[in-house]
Design a protein around this motif. Structure first.
Motif, short mmCIF file in Angstrom:
data_model
loop_
_atom_site.label_atom_id
_atom_site.label_comp_id
_atom_site.label_asym_id
_atom_site.label_seq_id
_atom_site.Cartn_x
_atom_site.Cartn_y
_atom_site.Cartn_z
N UNK A 1 -2.76 -23.92 8.67
CA UNK A 1 -3.98 -24.35 9.35
C UNK A 1 -4.08 -25.88 9.38
N UNK A 2 -3.77 -26.50 8.25
CA UNK A 2 -3.84 -27.97 8.18
C UNK A 2 -2.88 -28.59 9.20
N UNK A 3 -1.68 -28.04 9.31
CA UNK A 3 -0.72 -28.58 10.26
C UNK A 3 -1.24 -28.52 11.70
N UNK A 4 -1.87 -27.41 12.05
CA UNK A 4 -2.41 -27.27 13.40
C UNK A 4 -3.52 -28.29 13.66
N UNK A 5 -4.39 -28.48 12.68
CA UNK A 5 -5.49 -29.44 12.83
C UNK A 5 -4.94 -30.86 12.95
N UNK A 6 -4.00 -31.20 12.08
CA UNK A 6 -3.41 -32.55 12.10
C UNK A 6 -2.69 -32.80 13.42
N UNK A 7 -1.99 -31.81 13.90
CA UNK A 7 -1.30 -31.96 15.19
C UNK A 7 -2.29 -32.28 16.31
N UNK A 8 -3.42 -31.59 16.30
CA UNK A 8 -4.45 -31.84 17.32
C UNK A 8 -4.96 -33.28 17.24
N UNK A 9 -5.15 -33.78 16.03
CA UNK A 9 -5.67 -35.13 15.88
C UNK A 9 -4.62 -36.20 16.20
N UNK A 10 -3.37 -35.94 15.88
CA UNK A 10 -2.31 -36.89 16.24
C UNK A 10 -2.19 -36.98 17.76
N UNK A 11 -2.29 -35.84 18.43
CA UNK A 11 -2.26 -35.85 19.90
C UNK A 11 -3.43 -36.68 20.45
N UNK A 12 -4.58 -36.59 19.78
CA UNK A 12 -5.76 -37.35 20.20
C UNK A 12 -5.54 -38.84 19.99
N UNK A 13 -4.95 -39.23 18.87
CA UNK A 13 -4.66 -40.64 18.60
C UNK A 13 -3.68 -41.20 19.63
#
Length: 338
Positions: free
Chosen positions: A243-255
């Motif tokens: 779950x953490x990986x999915x959330x982090x991936x979403x935020x990195x895409x946003x950055x």
């Protein structure tokens, strides 16, 4: 008799079974929901949180993620510690302060390498020319124990002013901060965009200390100051890595989106009420400060050491404690993003 009772009881048993099934499904749904508290979701320093939702990146994870807002980072932290939230979009310095208090949390994706905040001085407090003039003054912060409070205390201590020689007043951000300054409740205070631009454009306040860029932050604090991030309890991170990986991936895409799009394009994605009725001011403020965001979510080198130095300057909870900085953040998830 027995054959008569069974048909009578069957509907009751079926109702109980249905109720139990419904209760179980509700509990399962609650357990699957991931709540992230944001220390003021409308603040530009926490822009990646709402932008990730607006771009659909959080939905793409397939997780049930809910973003909730608290007026100050310390309130968001309290919600997480109580178990009401699984993570906080707030300042990295809380991970160090909490470790000193015996609670292990870590930044899993770093949004910024500068606080994005400034100390504003009210137009009526002309005798404040530097932090050395804080003595005897009332200074506004988002909340007691918040990062604005941390940084205000550090700047005062650095200028030779003891915490006991001035008053910090929790006034939140946005309209409540503006009202506190207009009513003379605070002489100066630390806040973020778009509140900064709203006050300076009207002439109600002027900037005393600017922490919106890496360069000005290094001048004021002695190094890059990793600030906005998503931090979570270490135990939860270790037990929910997928779950953490999915959330982090979403935020990195946003950055990455922030780095490759203009302030106007980003503002166009945000809710209209974030503009405080002046979209161009919001765009201009974002254009001047979006450089504070990281391009990849990675913790800036030597950033944690700067934050620890700042906290050691005034935070009694941290002073004298042995802090393991490697336990306050992880790059495992951001480096796994393709």
């Amino acid at each position: 008799m027995q054959s008569t009772i069974k048909p009578l009881l069957r509907p009751m048993f079926q109702s109980i079974a249905a109720a139990l099934l419904l209760t179980a499904s509700v509990h399962a749904a609650a357990a699957d929901k991931i709540t992230i508290m944001v220390g003021g979701i409308e603040k530009q320093i926490y822009l990646p949180a709402k932008l990730a939702e607006q771009l659909g990146y959080l939905k793409e994870t397939g997780l049930d993620i809910e973003l909730l807002s608290e007026p100050a980072g310390v309130n968001a932290e309290t919600e997480m510690l109580s178990g009401a939230a699984q993570g906080v979009v707030g300042f990295y310095d809380h991970t160090i302060d909490l470790q000193a208090r015996g609670k292990l949390v870590q930044s899993v994706v770093q949004f910024s390498e500068a606080p994005g905040e400034v100390i504003l001085v009210s137009k009526t407090a002309k005798n404040i020319q530097s932090p050395a003039d804080f003595k005897g003054k009332t200074l506004g912060v988002t909340g007691l124990g918040s990062s604005t409070n941390f940084l205000t205390q550090y700047l005062a201590a650095k200028a030779g002013v003891k915490n006991s020689e001035f008053t910090t007043l929790p006034v939140g951000a946005g309209s409540t901060f503006i009202a506190a300054m207009a009513q003379g409740k605070i002489d100066a205070g630390m806040t973020t965009e778009p509140t900064i631009s709203r006050l300076t454009s009207s002439g109600a306040a002027s900037i005393l200390v600017d922490l919106r860029s890496v360069k000005s932050t290094e001048a004021a604090l002695g190094g890059a100051y990793p600030a906005a991030c998503l931090y979570m309890p270490t135990a939860w991170v270790n037990s929910h890595k997928e779950q953490v990986q999915k959330i982090v991936t979403a935020f990195v895409k946003t950055l990455r989106y922030i780095k490759t799009h203009s302030a106007k394009e980003i503002a166009d994605k945000m809710p209209a009420d974030y503009y405080a009725s002046n979209k161009q001011m919001y765009i201009d403020a974002l254009d001047g400060s979006k450089q504070m965001f990281t391009a990849d979510g990675v913790m800036p080198e030597n950033g944690p050491a700067t934050v620890l130095k700042v906290l050691n300057g005034f935070d009694k909870a941290v002073q004298g404690k042995s802090i393991n900085l490697t336990n306050t953040y992880t790059t495992e998830f951001v480096k796994a993003v393709k």
